[in-house]
Design an enzyme around this catalytic site. Structure first.
Site, short mmCIF file in Angstrom:
data_model
loop_
_atom_site.label_atom_id
_atom_site.label_comp_id
_atom_site.label_asym_id
_atom_site.label_seq_id
_atom_site.Cartn_x
_atom_site.Cartn_y
_atom_site.Cartn_z
N CYS A 114 4.98 -6.37 -21.17
CA CYS A 114 5.44 -6.06 -19.98
C CYS A 114 6.35 -4.98 -19.74
CB CYS A 114 6.06 -7.40 -19.39
SG CYS A 114 5.01 -8.76 -19.27
N HIS A 260 8.62 -4.63 -12.50
CA HIS A 260 7.36 -5.30 -13.26
C HIS A 260 6.88 -6.30 -12.47
CE1 HIS A 260 4.49 -7.21 -15.48
NE2 HIS A 260 5.45 -8.35 -16.11
N ASN A 290 -0.13 -10.72 -12.55
CA ASN A 290 0.74 -9.81 -13.51
C ASN A 290 -0.25 -9.13 -14.48
OD1 ASN A 290 2.34 -9.15 -15.73
ND2 ASN A 290 3.06 -11.31 -16.02
C1 COA Z 1 4.75 -20.53 -14.91
C2 COA Z 1 5.49 -21.00 -13.73
C3 COA Z 1 5.12 -20.34 -12.38
C4 COA Z 1 5.55 -22.47 -13.75
O1 COA Z 1 6.39 -23.11 -12.49
P1 COA Z 1 6.98 -24.50 -12.88
O2 COA Z 1 7.56 -24.74 -11.41
O3 COA Z 1 8.11 -24.03 -13.85
O4 COA Z 1 6.03 -25.29 -13.26
P2 COA Z 1 6.08 -26.24 -14.58
O5 COA Z 1 5.88 -25.42 -15.84
O6 COA Z 1 7.48 -27.02 -14.73
O7 COA Z 1 4.88 -27.35 -14.23
C5 COA Z 1 4.96 -28.20 -12.93
C6 COA Z 1 3.83 -29.26 -13.13
O8 COA Z 1 2.84 -28.05 -12.57
C7 COA Z 1 1.67 -28.26 -13.55
N1 COA Z 1 0.95 -27.10 -13.75
C8 COA Z 1 0.89 -26.01 -14.40
N2 COA Z 1 0.33 -25.03 -14.27
C9 COA Z 1 -0.59 -25.39 -12.98
C10 COA Z 1 -1.81 -24.74 -12.40
N3 COA Z 1 -1.92 -23.58 -12.63
N4 COA Z 1 -1.89 -25.35 -11.35
C11 COA Z 1 -1.57 -26.62 -10.95
N5 COA Z 1 -0.62 -27.32 -11.57
C12 COA Z 1 -0.02 -26.76 -12.87
C13 COA Z 1 2.44 -28.80 -14.78
O9 COA Z 1 1.41 -29.32 -15.72
C14 COA Z 1 3.46 -29.65 -14.43
O10 COA Z 1 2.79 -30.87 -14.17
P3 COA Z 1 3.63 -32.29 -14.49
O11 COA Z 1 4.75 -32.29 -13.71
O12 COA Z 1 2.85 -33.08 -14.12
O13 COA Z 1 4.06 -32.09 -15.85
C15 COA Z 1 7.22 -20.76 -13.57
O14 COA Z 1 7.71 -21.24 -14.98
C16 COA Z 1 7.30 -19.07 -13.89
O15 COA Z 1 6.89 -18.30 -12.89
N6 COA Z 1 7.98 -18.71 -15.04
C17 COA Z 1 7.90 -17.36 -15.35
C18 COA Z 1 6.39 -16.59 -15.81
C19 COA Z 1 6.38 -15.31 -15.86
O16 COA Z 1 6.92 -14.71 -15.22
N7 COA Z 1 5.88 -14.93 -17.04
C20 COA Z 1 5.49 -13.56 -17.13
C21 COA Z 1 6.90 -12.75 -17.59
S1 COA Z 1 6.59 -11.30 -17.83
#
Ligand code: COA
Length: 333
Positions: A114, A260, A290
């Site tokens: 990234c 980014h 992204n």
């Molecule tokens: C990825 C991200 C959006 C996940 O959000 P979150 O609120 O932390 O969600 P979680 O990972 O805790 O998952 C919550 C629930 O949603 C579910 N889930 C995960 N992806 C899902 C999707 N695409 N659709 C529906 N449900 C989903 C999970 O299984 C989990 O279910 P559970 O509670 O039954 O176990 C968040 O962590 C994030 O934005 N992180 C940074 C990512 C990023 O920017 N990466 C690139 C960096 S360059």
């Protein structure tokens, strides 16, 4: 010592629009879940047989050259940032040299994910400042869609990413007040596996590719989402302030922050932490997801076209991602 200024920017986005609703047809997810957590509404997927990481980069480069009023023959050096190259080796930069039909200039691929574009800009800046080159092409291009687990197993990662390319042409200027004022690069390798694709091709495995890798899904990106989020919201403000303070500025002096495009929630958090207004931050993740190394040059190109950055503006580029790596560049446009 002379400075490097951005003489032109360009972008290329594949035609195919994939909405959150389209993804919900092939995996257990929803428009609401994706929008709420990431701000993403749609992304682009490449057309197999038409788009490649290199040729998307070349198209973005042609637009950047046109905007700069330059020809491919004016380029002295190519820097290509990607985590999704055409081949394991050689890098995609050499393919751009061929596609642009230019003389045998150097072509350097860099892989800091990234932050790739900001790292690339920093390298270009040094080459120009030292007088080694006058005109450097920096490209960020990615095809994610062919490498994602587009099933429910991979939904936590695959809904985030899209395909696209962006480019900038950097040129030497004798105007010391203008161009790239400073760049700031960081890494913290202890978190390497928090956002990574481990297989195939890992040099520690014999053989490098096996059926087990495919069955267990280690050929797809893995991400510790919460951990990435926590580090991103700390490192973005840190590295933005580092660039501002080194040049005697404060957040209020910024005309535009181009972060980014990792996640709209991350950008909003950063905006709030730094006390920036909506007009001071550029976001387009809603339309493209992204696109890692491509996200900043795509955003720069759109911001310039929309008149949101103008000559004389103070612009900060900042990125955080896999590595972990984070970086910023402060530019007097
Ligand atoms: C990825 C991200 C959006 C996940 O959000 P979150 O609120 O932390 O969600 P979680 O990972 O805790 O998952 C919550 C629930 O949603 C579910 N889930 C995960 N992806 C899902 C999707 N695409 N659709 C529906 N449900 C989903 C999970 O299984 C989990 O279910 P559970 O509670 O039954 O176990 C968040 O962590 C994030 O934005 N992180 C940074 C990512 C990023 O920017 N990466 C690139 C960096 S360059």
């Amino acid at each position: 010592m002379r400075n490097a200024r951005i003489a032109g920017t360009g972008r290329y986005l594949p035609d195919k629009v994939v909405t959150n609703h389209d993804l919900a047809k092939i995996m257990d997810t929803s428009d609401e879940w994706i929008r709420e957590r990431t701000g993403i509404q749609e992304r682009r997927f490449f057309a197999q047989g038409k788009d490649t990481t290199a040729n998307m980069g070349t198209r973005a480069a042609r637009m950047a050259l046109e905007n700069a009023g330059l020809q491919p023959k004016d380029i002295d050096f190519i820097i290509f940032a990607t985590l999704s190259p055409d081949y394991n080796f050689p890098g995609s930069g050499v393919l751009v040299q061929e596609e642009l039909g230019i003389r045998e200039v150097g072509a350097l691929d860099i892989r800091t994910q990234c932050t790739g574009f900001v790292y690339g800009l920093s390298i270009a800046d040094q080459f120009i400042k030292t007088g080694m080159y006058n005109t450097v092409l920096v490209i960020g291009s990615e095809i994610h869609s062919s490498g994602l687990d587009l099933t429910t197993r991979g939904r936590a990662v695959s809904v985030l990413f899209g395909d696209g390319a962006g480019a900038a042409v950097l040129q030497a200027t004798e105007d010391k007040e203008r161009g790239i004022l400073s760049t700031h690069l960081h890494s913290e390798g202890k978190y390497a596996e928090d956002l990574a694709v481990v297989d195939p091709g890992s040099s520690r495995d014999i053989p490098r590719v096996n059926v087990e890798m495919i069955e267990k899904g280690s050929v797809f990106p893995v991400m510790n989402g919460n951990h990435v989020f926590k580090h991103a919201v700390q490192r973005f403000p840190e590295v933005i302030l580092e660039s501002l303070h080194q040049n005697g500025y404060e957040p209020k002096d910024l005309d535009m922050l181009i972060p980014h495009q990792a996640n709209l929630r991350i950008s909003q958090f950063v905006q709030k932490t730094l006390g920036l207004s909506d007009e001071q931050v550029f976001n387009n993740i809603m339309r493209y997801g992204n696109t890692t190394a491509a996200s900043i040059p795509i955003a720069m190109s759109e911001a310039w076209e929309q008149g949101k950055i103008k000559e004389g503006d103070l612009v900060c580029l900042a990125a955080f991602g896999s590595g972990f790596t984070w970086a910023s560049a402060l530019i007097r446009w």
